[in-house]
Design a protein around this motif. Structure first.
Motif, mmCIF file in Angstrom:
data_model
loop_
_atom_site.group_PDB
_atom_site.id
_atom_site.type_symbol
_atom_site.label_atom_id
_atom_site.label_comp_id
_atom_site.label_asym_id
_atom_site.label_seq_id
_atom_site.Cartn_x
_atom_site.Cartn_y
_atom_site.Cartn_z
ATOM 1 N N LEU A 9 0.831 -1.195 0.000
ATOM 2 C CA LEU A 9 0.000 0.000 0.000
ATOM 3 C C LEU A 9 0.865 1.244 0.000
ATOM 4 N N THR A 10 0.587 2.151 -0.925
ATOM 5 C CA THR A 10 1.284 3.428 -1.000
ATOM 6 C C THR A 10 0.270 4.505 -1.339
ATOM 7 N N GLY A 11 0.712 5.731 -1.323
ATOM 8 C CA GLY A 11 -0.168 6.848 -1.648
ATOM 9 C C GLY A 11 0.295 8.105 -0.956
ATOM 10 N N ASP A 12 -0.624 9.014 -0.731
ATOM 11 C CA ASP A 12 -0.329 10.263 -0.063
ATOM 12 C C ASP A 12 0.072 10.007 1.388
ATOM 13 N N LYS A 13 1.205 10.548 1.806
ATOM 14 C CA LYS A 13 1.723 10.286 3.148
ATOM 15 C C LYS A 13 0.731 10.693 4.233
ATOM 16 N N ARG A 14 0.135 11.848 4.097
ATOM 17 C CA ARG A 14 -0.826 12.303 5.125
ATOM 18 C C ARG A 14 -1.999 11.335 5.235
#
Length: 115
Positions: free
Chosen positions: A45-50
């Motif tokens: 899972l990856t994506g926007d850190k926030r």
């Protein structure tokens, strides 16, 4: 958030990146091809850190620390979280304890038999 998939089935393992700036979908796909890690029912899972950090803190409750997901914010946990098909938390386990990992596997088998 984006999951990079390489398999199917009822049960899935999901690893959430602690470095989404580096762990782009393209980089994770390359990692899967090179190492085999993330194949089968394992999702990366990856994506926007926030968004990822909010999910870890407020959705999975894997840390007691507060933060905003900004550049200096960092989360890392050895906790494994068992979610059911409705995304309800069913248990927490230490990923560095053989005994707790076995308990997770036992609980997963029980969960798969629930309707």
């Amino acid at each position: 958030m984006k999951t990079i998939q390489s398999g199917a089935g009822d049960a899935r393992l999901i690893s959430v990146t602690v470095d989404p700036a580096h762990d782009s979908p393209e980089n994770l796909r390359g990692y899967i091809r090179r190492t085999g890690f993330g194949e089968g029912n394992w999702r990366l899972l990856t994506g926007d850190k926030r968004e990822l950090y909010r999910f870890a803190r407020k959705g999975l409750f894997v840390t007691a620390t507060e933060g905003d997901g900004g550049p200096e914010d960092f989360i890392h946990s050895d906790r494994l979280v068992l979610l059911d098909k409705n995304l309800r938390i069913r248990g927490y386990y230490s990923g560095i304890s053989d005994k707790e990992v076995q308990l997770l596997l036992d609980d997963l088998k029980k969960l798969q038999h629930e309707r």
